[in-house]
Write a protein that holds these residues in place. Structure first.
Motif, PDB file in Angstrom:
ATOM      1  N   ALA A 383       0.846  -1.199   0.000  1.00  0.00           N
ATOM      2  CA  ALA A 383       0.000   0.000   0.000  1.00  0.00           C
ATOM      3  C   ALA A 383       0.880   1.247   0.000  1.00  0.00           C
ATOM      4  CB  ALA A 383      -0.916   0.001   1.205  1.00  0.00           C
ATOM      5  N   PRO A 384       0.504   2.296  -0.726  1.00  0.00           N
ATOM      6  CA  PRO A 384       1.317   3.514  -0.746  1.00  0.00           C
ATOM      7  C   PRO A 384       1.218   4.267   0.567  1.00  0.00           C
ATOM      8  CG  PRO A 384      -0.710   3.830  -1.976  1.00  0.00           C
ATOM      9  CD  PRO A 384      -0.670   2.373  -1.617  1.00  0.00           C
ATOM     10  N   ASP A 385       2.256   5.079   0.852  1.00  0.00           N
ATOM     11  CA  ASP A 385       2.258   5.880   2.086  1.00  0.00           C
ATOM     12  C   ASP A 385       1.095   6.868   2.117  1.00  0.00           C
ATOM     13  OD1 ASP A 385       4.506   4.596   3.021  1.00  0.00           O
ATOM     14  OD2 ASP A 385       5.905   6.090   2.228  1.00  0.00           O
ATOM     15  N   SER A 386       0.534   7.173   0.966  1.00  0.00           N
ATOM     16  CA  SER A 386      -0.585   8.119   0.906  1.00  0.00           C
ATOM     17  C   SER A 386      -1.847   7.577   1.578  1.00  0.00           C
ATOM     18  CB  SER A 386      -0.894   8.484  -0.547  1.00  0.00           C
ATOM     19  OG  SER A 386      -1.204   7.316  -1.309  1.00  0.00           O
ATOM     20  N   CYS A 387      -1.843   6.287   1.940  1.00  0.00           N
ATOM     21  CA  CYS A 387      -2.978   5.716   2.675  1.00  0.00           C
ATOM     22  C   CYS A 387      -2.936   6.050   4.163  1.00  0.00           C
ATOM     23  CB  CYS A 387      -3.007   4.202   2.496  1.00  0.00           C
ATOM     24  SG  CYS A 387      -3.446   3.672   0.827  1.00  0.00           S
ATOM     25  N   TYR A 388      -1.784   6.561   4.645  1.00  0.00           N
ATOM     26  CA  TYR A 388      -1.608   6.800   6.084  1.00  0.00           C
ATOM     27  C   TYR A 388      -0.907   8.150   6.244  1.00  0.00           C
ATOM     28  CZ  TYR A 388      -2.013   1.871   5.121  1.00  0.00           C
ATOM     29  OH  TYR A 388      -2.430   0.669   4.603  1.00  0.00           O
ATOM     30  N   THR A 389      -1.684   9.215   6.255  1.00  0.00           N
ATOM     31  CA  THR A 389      -1.115  10.558   6.214  1.00  0.00           C
ATOM     32  C   THR A 389      -1.538  11.383   7.423  1.00  0.00           C
ATOM     33  OG1 THR A 389      -3.004  11.340   4.908  1.00  0.00           O
ATOM     34  CG2 THR A 389      -1.030  10.624   3.696  1.00  0.00           C
ATOM     35  N   VAL A 390      -0.725  12.393   7.723  1.00  0.00           N
ATOM     36  CA  VAL A 390      -1.087  13.409   8.709  1.00  0.00           C
ATOM     37  C   VAL A 390      -1.246  14.723   7.951  1.00  0.00           C
ATOM     38  CG1 VAL A 390       1.351  13.828   9.286  1.00  0.00           C
ATOM     39  CG2 VAL A 390      -0.436  14.545  10.862  1.00  0.00           C
ATOM     40  N   ARG A 391      -2.320  15.460   8.256  1.00  0.00           N
ATOM     41  CA  ARG A 391      -2.650  16.655   7.502  1.00  0.00           C
ATOM     42  C   ARG A 391      -2.941  17.813   8.450  1.00  0.00           C
ATOM     43  NH1 ARG A 391      -6.393  14.132   2.548  1.00  0.00           N
ATOM     44  NH2 ARG A 391      -5.365  12.074   2.524  1.00  0.00           N
ATOM     45  N   ILE A 392      -2.910  19.038   7.905  1.00  0.00           N
ATOM     46  CA  ILE A 392      -3.133  20.234   8.696  1.00  0.00           C
ATOM     47  C   ILE A 392      -4.074  21.166   7.941  1.00  0.00           C
ATOM     48  CG2 ILE A 392      -1.100  21.444   7.770  1.00  0.00           C
ATOM     49  CD1 ILE A 392      -0.717  22.609  10.618  1.00  0.00           C
ATOM     50  N   SER A 393      -4.951  21.840   8.699  1.00  0.00           N
ATOM     51  CA  SER A 393      -5.911  22.768   8.093  1.00  0.00           C
ATOM     52  C   SER A 393      -6.001  24.040   8.922  1.00  0.00           C
ATOM     53  CB  SER A 393      -7.299  22.123   7.990  1.00  0.00           C
ATOM     54  OG  SER A 393      -8.265  23.055   7.525  1.00  0.00           O
ATOM     55  N   GLU A 394      -6.187  25.177   8.215  1.00  0.00           N
ATOM     56  CA  GLU A 394      -6.400  26.460   8.878  1.00  0.00           C
ATOM     57  C   GLU A 394      -7.867  26.870   8.890  1.00  0.00           C
ATOM     58  OE1 GLU A 394      -3.655  29.630   7.686  1.00  0.00           O
ATOM     59  OE2 GLU A 394      -2.515  28.107   6.578  1.00  0.00           O
ATOM     60  N   ASN A 395      -8.719  26.164   8.131  1.00  0.00           N
ATOM     61  CA  ASN A 395     -10.112  26.598   8.033  1.00  0.00           C
ATOM     62  C   ASN A 395     -11.119  25.494   8.334  1.00  0.00           C
ATOM     63  OD1 ASN A 395      -9.791  25.022   5.776  1.00  0.00           O
ATOM     64  ND2 ASN A 395     -10.463  26.568   4.292  1.00  0.00           N
ATOM     65  N   TYR A 396     -10.687  24.469   9.050  1.00  0.00           N
ATOM     66  CA  TYR A 396     -11.634  23.398   9.409  1.00  0.00           C
ATOM     67  C   TYR A 396     -12.650  23.934  10.407  1.00  0.00           C
ATOM     68  CZ  TYR A 396     -13.481  19.123  11.522  1.00  0.00           C
ATOM     69  OH  TYR A 396     -14.322  18.142  12.004  1.00  0.00           O
ATOM     70  N   ASP A 397     -13.923  23.605  10.172  1.00  0.00           N
ATOM     71  CA  ASP A 397     -15.021  24.033  11.032  1.00  0.00           C
ATOM     72  C   ASP A 397     -15.510  22.823  11.823  1.00  0.00           C
ATOM     73  OD1 ASP A 397     -17.295  24.981  12.242  1.00  0.00           O
ATOM     74  OD2 ASP A 397     -18.130  25.917  10.432  1.00  0.00           O
ATOM     75  N   GLU A 398     -15.335  22.837  13.132  1.00  0.00           N
ATOM     76  CA  GLU A 398     -15.682  21.689  13.966  1.00  0.00           C
ATOM     77  C   GLU A 398     -17.179  21.407  13.970  1.00  0.00           C
ATOM     78  OE1 GLU A 398     -14.088  22.315  17.835  1.00  0.00           O
ATOM     79  OE2 GLU A 398     -11.993  22.156  17.206  1.00  0.00           O
ATOM     80  N   SER A 399     -17.972  22.403  13.619  1.00  0.00           N
ATOM     81  CA  SER A 399     -19.426  22.196  13.619  1.00  0.00           C
ATOM     82  C   SER A 399     -19.896  21.393  12.408  1.00  0.00           C
ATOM     83  CB  SER A 399     -20.150  23.543  13.643  1.00  0.00           C
ATOM     84  OG  SER A 399     -19.908  24.278  12.440  1.00  0.00           O
ATOM     85  N   LYS A 400     -19.011  21.222  11.421  1.00  0.00           N
ATOM     86  CA  LYS A 400     -19.352  20.456  10.232  1.00  0.00           C
ATOM     87  C   LYS A 400     -18.700  19.090  10.320  1.00  0.00           C
ATOM     88  CE  LYS A 400     -19.749  24.619   7.393  1.00  0.00           C
ATOM     89  NZ  LYS A 400     -19.278  25.347   6.191  1.00  0.00           N
ATOM     90  N   PRO A 401     -19.500  18.019  10.280  1.00  0.00           N
ATOM     91  CA  PRO A 401     -18.943  16.677  10.504  1.00  0.00           C
ATOM     92  C   PRO A 401     -18.003  16.201   9.411  1.00  0.00           C
ATOM     93  CG  PRO A 401     -21.243  16.547   9.847  1.00  0.00           C
ATOM     94  CD  PRO A 401     -20.953  17.989  10.068  1.00  0.00           C
ATOM     95  N   ASN A 402     -18.144  16.748   8.212  1.00  0.00           N
ATOM     96  CA  ASN A 402     -17.332  16.261   7.094  1.00  0.00           C
ATOM     97  C   ASN A 402     -16.072  17.102   6.950  1.00  0.00           C
ATOM     98  OD1 ASN A 402     -16.224  15.296   4.728  1.00  0.00           O
ATOM     99  ND2 ASN A 402     -18.170  15.234   3.621  1.00  0.00           N
ATOM    100  N   PRO A 403     -14.898  16.552   7.234  1.00  0.00           N
ATOM    101  CA  PRO A 403     -13.662  17.336   7.125  1.00  0.00           C
ATOM    102  C   PRO A 403     -13.323  17.710   5.685  1.00  0.00           C
ATOM    103  CG  PRO A 403     -13.154  15.036   7.557  1.00  0.00           C
ATOM    104  CD  PRO A 403     -14.639  15.177   7.690  1.00  0.00           C
ATOM    105  N   LEU A 404     -13.965  17.068   4.714  1.00  0.00           N
ATOM    106  CA  LEU A 404     -13.662  17.358   3.324  1.00  0.00           C
ATOM    107  C   LEU A 404     -14.147  18.737   2.898  1.00  0.00           C
ATOM    108  CD1 LEU A 404     -14.469  13.880   1.710  1.00  0.00           C
ATOM    109  CD2 LEU A 404     -12.268  14.764   2.496  1.00  0.00           C
ATOM    110  N   THR A 405     -14.935  19.398   3.740  1.00  0.00           N
ATOM    111  CA  THR A 405     -15.372  20.754   3.439  1.00  0.00           C
ATOM    112  C   THR A 405     -14.267  21.777   3.698  1.00  0.00           C
ATOM    113  OG1 THR A 405     -16.272  21.015   5.673  1.00  0.00           O
ATOM    114  CG2 THR A 405     -17.773  20.169   3.981  1.00  0.00           C
ATOM    115  N   ALA A 406     -13.168  21.356   4.319  1.00  0.00           N
ATOM    116  CA  ALA A 406     -12.050  22.265   4.625  1.00  0.00           C
ATOM    117  C   ALA A 406     -10.880  21.976   3.692  1.00  0.00           C
ATOM    118  CB  ALA A 406     -11.626  22.112   6.081  1.00  0.00           C
TER     119      ALA A 406
END
Length: 467
Positions: A383-406
């Motif tokens: 499996a590629p390393d891209s399957c197990y990543t750590v990411r960072i966001s400056e505009n994630y909204d905790e009130s929205k359950p889907n992190p893909l919106t950030a």
């Protein structure tokens, strides 16, 4: 006339006093303690290791030794004091190290539970003495090796308790004078990383912890807050790490000790401590405040400043699991002293799961910020390393359950896990300096498909800064 006579009397006495104060008194020569063993009748002197091996239970009565000629002899150990109650932080007990084998610094150590205060007046640090163990009890108190006496609890059950004062004083025989200079004091065992503390032989030992950092929430707090008026003293845990590692350790301080109102320092420094355990918990005790190298902490106040830490020792520490696809999910596990994990299975399926941190304020007062974490990864295969990543966001909204919106940026992991074992390995330092002064969220993102479905475990997430 009488008044004049009184004046002459006191004048004569004052003239003599300087001569009296200068009279030199010499102590009688201290006997040679090397000849002490033969003077003790029926003595069978053993090492602490041998004593513990002879009585390995959790609550054993120390009986007598049967010699080859069937004669009975008492068990003795020769020990040196490495921790006492001089500051009040250690209560009604002493910590001693085996002194029988002088060629080894790391002789096994014991806690002696004694129903007496002010022990330091009789047994200062470095004092060696013979302890007659026959008639006492040896075992464990919440996993800590201890010699004590038996006592009955409220339910009528006998267990390991403190040795009565008068009993202990009959069993302890000093072996030579106390050390006269610092070179004769017991040497600590140096600890540079938390993994060393997994060795049970270090229980009760005097240890020197290198590069200690107290957690951000502890800095500036009192070592132990004063208890309410009219209540008994209590003990408080203040948590720290060693050399920037994520493993949280507890410095335990009693509100009855002399330094409990002192403040937890920032920065990095060394600490002399007694290492003890209580069940599964590692605990450390300062014998006195000078065991903490305060000048070193102050000098390194801007070095390795803790900014954020989530150990996952007992839960998610504010991280939130977000499931996007599949039945697998992030959950807490006990591996590695606690972790968040996503467990794969032989029934491979498509999954996308996010483990998102709470909001983290990254200060702009530090010139460098580094993120580190520990991870175990197995069954990764191709499996590629891209399957197990750590990411960072400056505009994630905790009130929205889907992190893909950030918007998320994938961070490079310097030390990628090989993916073939459950050994926890450090990620190495991930530079977050570009995010100074910003509020961010960190996320661990797991992906799998119908060909690959590994098990990923993460713990000890830490952000550390330097001025």
């Amino acid at each position: 006339m009488k008044k004049l006579q009184h004046i002459k009397y006191w004048a004569a006495l004052l003239a003599v006093l300087p001569w009296i104060s200068c009279v030199r008194f010499e102590h009688e020569a201290i006997p040679d303690s090397s000849a002490l063993f033969p003077q003790i009748e029926n003595a069978h002197v053993v090492s602490v290791t041998e004593l513990m091996g002879t009585f390995p239970g959790k609550f054993d009565s120390i009986t007598q030794y049967v010699d080859q000629d069937s004669s009975l002899k008492d068990y003795y150990i020769l020990v040196q004091v490495i921790g006492n109650d001089i500051s009040g932080n250690i209560y009604k007990s002493m910590y001693v190290r085996d002194a029988l084998d002088t060629t080894r610094m790391e002789g096994r150590a014991l806690n002696l539970a004694i129903d007496k205060t002010g022990l330091y007046n009789f047994f200062p640090i470095g004092q060696r003495f013979l302890l007659k163990c026959s008639g006492l009890y040896i075992g464990q108190y919440e996993g800590l090796p201890q010699i004590g006496f038996r006592y009955k609890d409220d339910n009528g059950v006998w267990g390991l308790g403190r040795i009565p004062d008068e009993v202990f004083m009959r069993h302890a025989v000093k072996y030579g004078p106390a050390p006269s200079d610092s070179s004769q004091l017991p040497k600590p065992i140096e600890i540079t990383e938390a993994s060393q503390l997994n060795d049970p032989k270090l229980y009760n030992q005097l240890v020197l912890l290198r590069k200690v950092h107290f957690l951000p929430d502890e800095i500036g707090q009192e070592f132990a807050p004063a208890p309410p008026v009219g209540t008994n003293p209590t003990s408080t845990n203040r948590y720290f790490t060693i050399d920037g590692e994520g493993t949280e350790l507890a410095l335990r301080t009693s509100s009855a000790c002399r330094f409990f109102r002192r403040l937890i320092p920032e920065g990095e420094g060394d600490m002399l401590c007694i290492y003890a355990i209580y069940g599964e918990n590692k605990q450390f005790y300062l014998r006195q405040f000078s065991d903490l190298n305060l000048a070193q902490f102050e000098q390194n106040a801007g070095v390795n400043v803790p900014v954020f830490h989530a150990s996952f020792a007992s839960g998610s520490d504010g991280f939130t699991a977000r499931n996007i696809e599949g039945d697998a999910a992030w959950e807490w596990g006990s591996y590695g002293n606690g972790c968040m994990m996503l467990q794969g299975s032989s029934e491979k399926e498509a999954n996308e799961d996010w483990l998102v941190s709470p909001a983290i304020e990254l200060t702009d007062t530090l010139s460098r910020l580094d993120l580190t974490f520990n991870q175990a990864l197995s069954y990764k295969f191709e499996a590629p390393d891209s399957c197990y990543t750590v990411r960072i966001s400056e505009n994630y909204d905790e009130s929205k359950p889907n992190p893909l919106t950030a918007d998320w940026t994938v961070l490079e992991i310097p030390n990628a896990h090989p993916g073939n074992s459950f050994d926890f390995l450090s990620s190495g330092n991930i530079d977050l300096s570009a995010y100074r002064g910003k509020k961010v969220h960190i996320a661990f993102v797991y992906l799998s498909d119908t060909e690959y479905m590994a098990t990923w475990e993460v713990n000890n997430v830490m952000i550390v800064g330097n001025k």
